[in-house]
Design a protein around this motif. Structure first.
Motif, PDB file in Angstrom:
ATOM      1  N   ASP A 144       5.835   4.422 -11.496  1.00 21.33           N
ATOM      2  CA  ASP A 144       6.940   5.193 -12.083  1.00 21.33           C
ATOM      3  C   ASP A 144       6.775   6.684 -11.893  1.00 21.33           C
ATOM      4  O   ASP A 144       7.617   7.465 -12.342  1.00 21.33           O
ATOM      5  CB  ASP A 144       7.068   4.874 -13.572  1.00 21.33           C
ATOM      6  N   GLY A 145       5.685   7.103 -11.227  1.00 23.13           N
ATOM      7  CA  GLY A 145       5.509   8.515 -10.922  1.00 23.13           C
ATOM      8  C   GLY A 145       5.266   9.383 -12.138  1.00 23.13           C
ATOM      9  O   GLY A 145       5.997  10.345 -12.388  1.00 23.13           O
ATOM     10  N   ARG A 146       4.243   9.052 -12.920  1.00 24.88           N
ATOM     11  CA  ARG A 146       3.915   9.869 -14.082  1.00 24.88           C
ATOM     12  C   ARG A 146       3.423  11.243 -13.649  1.00 24.88           C
ATOM     13  O   ARG A 146       2.865  11.412 -12.560  1.00 24.88           O
ATOM     14  CB  ARG A 146       2.853   9.170 -14.934  1.00 24.88           C
ATOM     15  N   MET A 147       3.593  12.197 -14.533  1.00 23.59           N
ATOM     16  CA  MET A 147       3.230  13.571 -14.197  1.00 23.59           C
ATOM     17  C   MET A 147       1.719  13.719 -14.092  1.00 23.59           C
ATOM     18  O   MET A 147       0.948  12.957 -14.670  1.00 23.59           O
ATOM     19  CB  MET A 147       3.772  14.519 -15.267  1.00 23.59           C
ATOM     20  N   ILE A 212      -0.864   9.209 -18.870  1.00 10.79           N
ATOM     21  CA  ILE A 212      -0.902   9.650 -17.480  1.00 10.79           C
ATOM     22  C   ILE A 212      -1.567   8.556 -16.662  1.00 10.79           C
ATOM     23  O   ILE A 212      -2.123   7.594 -17.196  1.00 10.79           O
ATOM     24  CB  ILE A 212      -1.673  10.983 -17.318  1.00 10.79           C
ATOM     25  N   ASP A 213      -1.499   8.703 -15.353  1.00 13.66           N
ATOM     26  CA  ASP A 213      -2.154   7.789 -14.427  1.00 13.66           C
ATOM     27  C   ASP A 213      -3.185   8.547 -13.621  1.00 13.66           C
ATOM     28  O   ASP A 213      -3.022   9.749 -13.352  1.00 13.66           O
ATOM     29  CB  ASP A 213      -1.134   7.133 -13.497  1.00 13.66           C
ATOM     30  N   CYS A 215      -4.724   9.183 -10.080  1.00 12.57           N
ATOM     31  CA  CYS A 215      -4.174   9.087  -8.730  1.00 12.57           C
ATOM     32  C   CYS A 215      -5.041   9.912  -7.781  1.00 12.57           C
ATOM     33  O   CYS A 215      -5.996  10.576  -8.213  1.00 12.57           O
ATOM     34  CB  CYS A 215      -2.725   9.573  -8.723  1.00 12.57           C
ATOM     35  N   PRO A 216      -4.756   9.901  -6.473  1.00 10.74           N
ATOM     36  CA  PRO A 216      -5.586  10.681  -5.540  1.00 10.74           C
ATOM     37  C   PRO A 216      -5.608  12.170  -5.834  1.00 10.74           C
ATOM     38  O   PRO A 216      -6.553  12.862  -5.435  1.00 10.74           O
ATOM     39  CB  PRO A 216      -4.925  10.402  -4.179  1.00 10.74           C
ATOM     40  N   ALA A 217      -4.595  12.695  -6.537  1.00 13.41           N
ATOM     41  CA  ALA A 217      -4.545  14.131  -6.797  1.00 13.41           C
ATOM     42  C   ALA A 217      -5.420  14.565  -7.956  1.00 13.41           C
ATOM     43  O   ALA A 217      -5.758  15.752  -8.066  1.00 13.41           O
ATOM     44  CB  ALA A 217      -3.099  14.565  -7.059  1.00 13.41           C
ATOM     45  N   ASN A 218      -5.819  13.640  -8.845  1.00 20.14           N
ATOM     46  CA  ASN A 218      -6.540  14.067 -10.053  1.00 20.14           C
ATOM     47  C   ASN A 218      -7.768  13.228 -10.372  1.00 20.14           C
ATOM     48  O   ASN A 218      -8.413  13.465 -11.395  1.00 20.14           O
ATOM     49  CB  ASN A 218      -5.596  14.042 -11.257  1.00 20.14           C
TER      50      ASN A 218
END
Length: 348
Positions: A144-147, A212-213, A215-218
Motif C-alpha cells: 500500500d506504499g506506506r510513508m 510503517i514498513d 523497505c530498501p530505503a530505510n
C-alpha cells in the motif's frame, strides 16, 4: 477473662478517642489532575495489562499473538512453486559449504544436540535467523506504499559517504547482505545472541506502533536503531553511541543521538520485553529456520557435556526432594491442589 486487672493493660477505645479529640481533624489536600500538573503522559502500568491489548496488532507485547516475520515467511513456504523452493535453497546454500547435506539422527551410541537454548542461543545462527526474518519483512511488505519517516531514510541520513543510487528504494537487499550488516555490528560491538532476538522484537514493535514498513530505503537505519536500543537495554555494559561511530566511520554522534531519541518516541518508550514474548520470538525463529532448511548445527554429546548434564540433574534432584515427598501424600488439601511432576534426566 472478665477481670479488671490483666497482664496486658491497654486503654479503652473511648479513652483514646478522647485524648485525640483535641487534635485538629486531618483534611486531605485535593488531588491535582494531570492537566493541572501539565503531565499528560500515560503511566507504564496502564500499558502493561496484556488482556486489554488486541493480539493481532501487538505481537511484540502479547505472548499469544503471532509474530509478523513468521507469517510473512510462511507466505513463500505455503506456495508450492519450484522457483520459490530454489530461492529458499539458495538462502541456505549462501552460508553453507557445498556438499551433500545429511540430517543427523541420534542412536543408542551417539546423541546429537545443538548448543542453542532459549537462555543461551547460538550467536552465529541466531544472527542468521534474525537476518532472514528481516529479509522476509522487506520482501513481503505491504504494497500500500506506506510513508518512509525522514529519520530512517538513508538518502537523507546516509551511513556512508558514497552516493546513494537514485533507484535505491526499488531493489530489495539479499539475505546475505542483511546478514553481513548485522554481523558486522554484532562482531564489532561484541553483542550477545539474546540482543539479536530483542532487536527483532523492537523492530516489529516499531513497525506496529509507528504503522510503517521496512523497505530498501530505510532497513539499515531501522536495524541500526533497534540494535542500538537493544544493546543498551539488554547488556549490562552497553555500547555508547560514539562507539558505533567508530564502526560506521561516516556517521556522526548527533545523528546517532537523534536516531535513538526518535526510535524511543515511536516506541512510546515501551522497551519492556517480557520473558514470554522473548521465548515466543526464539521458538518462532527456530520454526522459520527449520522451514527454510537453516537448521542449527548438531554436535555429538561429549563426555564432558554429559557429566555436566548429570551434575545439573542431581542438583535439581536435591532441590526438589522435599517437594516430591510432599507430593507423594495420598490426601491433598483443597487449599493446595498443585501436583509437582518430577522427571529424572540422569545421563551416565
Amino acid at each position: 477473662m472478665g477481670n479488671t486487672t490483666s497482664c496486658c493493660v491497654s486503654s479503652s477505645p473511648k479513652h483514646r478517642r478522647n485524648n485525640h479529640s483535641r487534635l485538629e481533624p486531618y483534611r486531605p489536600e485535593p488531588e491535582l489532575s494531570r492537566e493541572d500538573t501539565g503531565c499528560n503522559l500515560q503511566h507504564i502500568s496502564d500499558r502493561e495489562n496484556l488482556d486489554d491489548l488486541p493480539m493481532e496488532y501487538n505481537p511484540s507485547d502479547h505472548p499469544r499473538a503471532s509474530t509478523i516475520f513468521l507469517g510473512r515467511s510462511q507466505t513463500d513456504v505455503a506456495v508450492p512453486n519450484k522457483r520459490v523452493r530454489e530461492k529458499r535453497k539458495s538462502l541456505y546454500i549462501n552460508h553453507h559449504h557445498p556438499g551433500p547435506v545429511r540430517r543427523k539422527y541420534s542412536s543408542c551410541s551417539t546423541i546429537f544436540l545443538d548448543d542453542s537454548t532459549v537462555s543461551q542461543p547460538n550467536l552465529k545462527y541466531t544472527i542468521k535467523c534474525v537476518s532472514l526474518a528481516i529479509y522476509y519483512h522487506i520482501k513481503n511488505r505491504d504494497a500500500d506504499g506506506r510513508m518512509v519517516l525522514d529519520i530512517f531514510d538513508e538518502k537523507l541520513h546516509p551511513l556512508t559517504k558514497s552516493e546513494v543510487p537514485q533507484d535505491y528504494e526499488k531493489h530489495d537487499p539479499e539475505q546475505k547482505q542483511i546478514y553481513r550488516f548485522v554481523r558486522t555490528l554484532f562482531s564489532a560491538a561484541q553483542l550477545t545472541a539474546e540482543c539479536a532476538i530483542v532487536t527483532l522484537v523492537y523492530l516489529e514493535r516499531l513497525l506496529t506502533y509507528a504503522e510503517i514498513d521496512i523497505c530498501p530505503a530505510n532497513w539499515k537505519r531501522i536495524v541500526l536503531g533497534a540494535i542500538l536500543l537493544a544493546s543498551k537495554v539488554w547488556d549490562d555494559q552497553a555500547v555508547w553511541n560514539v562507539d558505533y561511530c567508530q564502526i560506521l566511520k561516516d556517521i556522526t554522534v548527533e545523528d546517532m543521538n537523534e536516531l535513538e531519541r526518535q526510535f524511543l518516541e515511536l516506541l512510546q518508550f515501551n522497551i519492556n520485553v517480557p520473558s514470554s514474548v522473548y521465548a515466543k520470538y526464539y521458538f518462532d525463529l527456530r520454526s522459520m529456520a527449520e522451514a527454510n532448511n537453516l537448521s542449527f548445527p548438531l554436535e555429538p554429546l561429549s563426555r564432558d557435556k554429559a557429566q555436566k548434564l548429570e551434575a545439573l540433574s542431581r542438583l535439581c534432584d536435591d532441590k526438589y526432594k522435599d517437594l516430591r515427598k510432599h507430593a507423594k501424600k495420598r490426601s491433598v488439601s483443597a487449599d493446595n491442589l498443585t501436583v509437582v511432576r518430577w522427571c529424572p534426566a540422569i545421563i551416565s
